[in-house]
Design an enzyme around this catalytic site. Structure first.
Site, PDB file in Angstrom:
ATOM      1  N   HIS A 193      39.155 -70.683  51.992  1.00  0.00           N
ATOM      2  CA  HIS A 193      40.580 -70.364  52.102  1.00  0.00           C
ATOM      3  C   HIS A 193      41.435 -71.623  52.236  1.00  0.00           C
ATOM      4  CE1 HIS A 193      39.546 -66.181  52.916  1.00  0.00           C
ATOM      5  NE2 HIS A 193      40.820 -65.907  52.731  1.00  0.00           N
ATOM      6  N   ILE A 194      40.986 -72.529  53.118  1.00  0.00           N
ATOM      7  CA  ILE A 194      41.847 -73.688  53.386  1.00  0.00           C
ATOM      8  C   ILE A 194      41.462 -74.931  52.587  1.00  0.00           C
ATOM      9  CG2 ILE A 194      42.397 -72.797  55.682  1.00  0.00           C
ATOM     10  CD1 ILE A 194      40.783 -75.160  56.838  1.00  0.00           C
ATOM     11  N   PHE A 195      40.192 -75.027  52.158  1.00  0.00           N
ATOM     12  CA  PHE A 195      39.818 -76.238  51.421  1.00  0.00           C
ATOM     13  C   PHE A 195      39.786 -76.042  49.906  1.00  0.00           C
ATOM     14  CE2 PHE A 195      37.871 -77.138  55.649  1.00  0.00           C
ATOM     15  CZ  PHE A 195      38.729 -78.185  55.966  1.00  0.00           C
ATOM     16  N   GLU A 218      50.045 -50.781  48.994  1.00  0.00           N
ATOM     17  CA  GLU A 218      50.572 -51.199  47.688  1.00  0.00           C
ATOM     18  C   GLU A 218      51.934 -50.560  47.426  1.00  0.00           C
ATOM     19  OE1 GLU A 218      49.270 -53.684  46.552  1.00  0.00           O
ATOM     20  OE2 GLU A 218      47.340 -53.560  47.573  1.00  0.00           O
ATOM     21  N   GLU A 227      53.934 -59.861  53.072  1.00  0.00           N
ATOM     22  CA  GLU A 227      53.143 -58.684  53.443  1.00  0.00           C
ATOM     23  C   GLU A 227      53.868 -57.783  54.446  1.00  0.00           C
ATOM     24  OE1 GLU A 227      50.389 -57.654  52.011  1.00  0.00           O
ATOM     25  OE2 GLU A 227      50.108 -59.438  50.767  1.00  0.00           O
ATOM     26  N   HIS A 243      54.572 -52.763  48.936  1.00  0.00           N
ATOM     27  CA  HIS A 243      54.960 -53.873  48.046  1.00  0.00           C
ATOM     28  C   HIS A 243      55.892 -53.331  46.957  1.00  0.00           C
ATOM     29  CE1 HIS A 243      52.488 -57.040  49.631  1.00  0.00           C
ATOM     30  NE2 HIS A 243      51.352 -56.407  49.417  1.00  0.00           N
TER      31      HIS A 243
END
Ligand SMILES: [Zn+2]
Length: 687
Positions: A606-608, A477, A506, A480
């Site tokens: 995640h993808i749908f 963190e 990231e 970031h």
């Protein structure tokens, strides 16, 4: 309430924590809506199409909206209450509408294009250029240029897609909820962790209220469900092979049967995404997805995935042989099945690296880790971090406020909320922006970040002692935070983390995690909370080794997900059987194949149902970037002089430029070349 009294309005400095209450939200929202209408009308009516008359007023408006909504969203996460959550949820749709009103204004869109095509544009800073280009692009992708039938078709498809995604998600949740299994045989749970048994017993009691708390953690019965934490722990620790097989088979068929079957939803989603991409002028949905990413083409992603797969395969085979031999030595009979994998991996791990969190924690008191972190960033970037208690109001007594200096000048600030507080703070860890760097009405505002962790709090007279994972999270963190705080871009929409392509975002965070494995950095920040001793060399070596335990297996698993995601969004022939296709792909990529009845795709949220469509590769890409960036330091030598030299370059490129330039250019400026995956392979022990 007059706006002068409302702490959520007319304040571009640090928020008035302590004064903000849920009652302030609605009246502030009312005023903001009026302000947006007025500002937008003024901007739209402007004859002069220039940065000053079009973009700047909208940037300023954005800052005022952020200064209102930012603290509300923040408090809802870190100091929540029923009142606050209610007002947050009821206000959020108004915020979404407000955002759309601004981003979908056709007059603003036309003005932006006029500015981009004007002679003045060439003389703009890269930040201004990127901001304008990004706004034009995002408006285009939301269909602003479409007309007539195309537009209504586009809107209809977008609407339908969002509905099916919700349905997909609900089916997964309902399918998970509909399953539970009672275990009554104590031998089936022998040796399983106490925490797990406690939870499983509690679940059983909740499900069977008429039995009046009959279950105990020691004697059961226990209830097993399919939610991720339960499933993962169960597969790792359950000694009953038959039971593992049964639960595993339930897990790979979530949302694939009866009324909750997601198969038709997958086909519909893929079909509609392809339509949407075509309407916007892209050949495939993958192309559409990559148009807003650092990676430029499907071919580039494919090449990366194939390269990593090829490099990892023989290591994965070796890992698998080793594991199967270990399992056989322990008496496993017959073939090694998918439901044996997690169980024996965990046993093998324990036998190889005999340490647990409690061995490590005493060496990582929170204050020592923080000191080590600040001294590292001083070494790397020449910045100093000073705590400033009382300088600005905070939201909880645990929270600390810091200023960041370079050459005696304040560059930025941050809040740190380090400890877990389950009663009113969301789990997980994150960095969020409080103030973005940028000009507002002629004044340059400096950035402030929120750094939020959920580390172990001080307890029973003992200081806060961190697990190694918590140390890594703090570094992550803070990475970031560095990108947000060390930016030198003056346009807030692309300063710091703003406007950075999400497959590149990231980089600084994972880069910082690498330092937790650098022996000098790590050993220097350890100090046993009772004796002050440094962590023993042997324990550190085990920590380091544990990082690459079964790394090839983990790598291939992620590569399989990334490849199926990409293939399905790359003009996939929907008359083919997607499950067979997935199974073939698994056979090619993995060393331990999947079962023919595997329907994992039916719960691949995640993808749908999330934002990762044709973007799952981002996990690996970010690792490639951060490993490559870290190796620049390794190559230069990890002595203080070299670290400062490379640190300066890293700061002037990756950490400073934010979203003001394409991440590919930013990376090249730092590394002098394109990213190379070899460094990730080396760090993972796969070279
Ligand atoms: Zn992150």
């Amino acid at each position: 309430m007059s706006s002068t009294k409302n702490p959520l309005l007319n304040n571009l400095d640090h928020p008035h924590f302590g004064k903000i209450t849920p009652e302030h939200v609605q009246p502030a929202m009312d005023e903001i809506e009026v302000l947006v209408d007025e500002t937008l009308a003024k901007v739209e009516a402007n004859q002069e199409k220039s940065w000053e008359k079009i973009v700047q007023p909208l940037e300023e408006l954005d800052r005022i909206i952020g200064a209102f909504w930012g603290p509300v969203a923040h408090l809802t996460s870190v100091l929540t209450s029923d009142e606050l959550r209610n007002v947050f949820e009821s206000t959020q749709p108004r915020m979404v509408k407000l955002g759309l009103k601004i981003s979908q204004s056709e007059k603003v869109f036309a003005a932006l294009k006029e500015i981009r095509d004007s002679a003045a544009f060439a003389g703009f800073s890269s930040g201004r250029k990127r901001l304008i280009e990004k706004q034009i692009q995002s408006a285009k992708l939301s269909g602003i240029e479409l007309t007539g039938e195309e537009r209504s078709r586009f809107n209809q498809v977008s609407q339908e897609l969002s509905e099916i995604a919700t349905k997909f998600s609900n089916n997964v949740l309902d399918s998970i909820k509909s399953f539970s299994r009672t275990i009554s045989e104590p031998t089936s749970v022998e040796g399983m962790p106490q925490d797990f048994l406690k939870q499983a017993s509690l679940k059983w009691n909740n499900k069977n209220p008429e039995e009046k708390n009959k279950s105990t953690p020691e004697k059961g019965p226990w209830l097993i469900s399919l939610d991720s934490p339960t499933f993962i722990a169960f597969m790792k620790y359950c000694p009953d092979r038959k039971l593992r097989e049964a639960i595993y088979k339930e897990h790979i068929t979530i949302a694939s049967k009866g009324a909750l079957n997601n198969h038709p939803n997958i086909l519909k989603i893929l079909e509609l995404r392809q339509v949407k991409a075509n309407i916007l002028g892209f050949k495939t949905y993958a192309e559409l997805s990559l148009s807003t990413k650092m990676v430029k083409s499907t071919a580039q992603v494919k090449e990366l995935l194939e390269k990593l797969t090829a490099a990892s395969k023989k290591y994965a085979q070796r890992e698998q042989e080793e594991l199967e031999k270990y399992a056989a030595d322990l008496g496993l009979e017959g073939e090694f099945h998918p439901w044996d994998l997690a169980f024996y991996s965990e046993k093998f791990r324990e036998s190889k690296f005999a340490f647990n969190d409690d061995d490590v924690k005493p060496y990582f008191p929170f204050e020592a880790v923080l000191k080590g972190l600040f001294s590292l960033v001083n070494k790397l970037f020449g910045i100093t971090v000073e705590e400033k208690p009382g300088k600005h109001p905070i939201w909880h007594e645990d929270v600390r406020f810091y200023d960041v200096f370079s050459d005696g000048k304040r560059l930025a600030s941050f809040y740190l909320d380090p400890f877990s507080r389950p009663e009113n703070k969301r789990g997980g860890a994150w960095m969020n922006t409080c103030i973005d760097r940028g000009y507002h009405k002629g004044t340059l505002l400096k950035p402030t970040a929120y750094l939020i962790c959920n580390s172990t709090p001080p307890m029973d007279g003992q200081p806060s002692l961190l697990t190694f994972r918590e140390v890594e999270t703090l570094f992550h963190e803070f990475g970031h935070g560095l990108q947000h705080m060390l930016t030198n871009v003056n346009e807030s929409g692309v300063s710091g983390i703003n406007g950075v392509e999400w497959d590149a975002v990231e980089l600084p965070s994972q880069f910082m995690e690498n330092w937790c494995y650098h022996s000098e950095t790590l050993i220097n920040m350890t100090s046993h909370f009772e004796t002050g001793e440094k962590i023993p060399e042997t324990l550190f070596k085990k920590l380091k080794k544990a990082k690459t335990y079964r790394a090839a297996y983990q790598m291939l698993r992620q590569l399989h997900f990334a490849t199926i995601d990409l293939d399905l969004h790359d003009n996939f022939d929907l008359t083919k059987d997607i499950f067979k296709y997935n199974q073939n792909l698994a056979t090619q990529i993995l060393v331990n194949s999947i079962l023919p009845e595997d329907r994992f795709l039916c719960s691949f949220q995640h993808i749908f149902a999330g934002g990762y469509a044709a973007g799952y590769y981002s996990y690996k890409w970010a690792e490639v970037l951060s490993a490559d960036a870290f190796s620049a330091f390794e190559e230069a030598g990890l002595d203080n002089v070299s670290m400062r030299k490379v640190g300066k370059l890293f700061q002037e490129t990756v950490l400073s430029l934010g979203g003001s330039q394409h991440p590919e250019e930013v990376f090249k400026k730092f590394r002098g070349r394109d990213p190379e995956p070899e460094h990730l392979l080396r760090h993972s022990g796969l070279i």
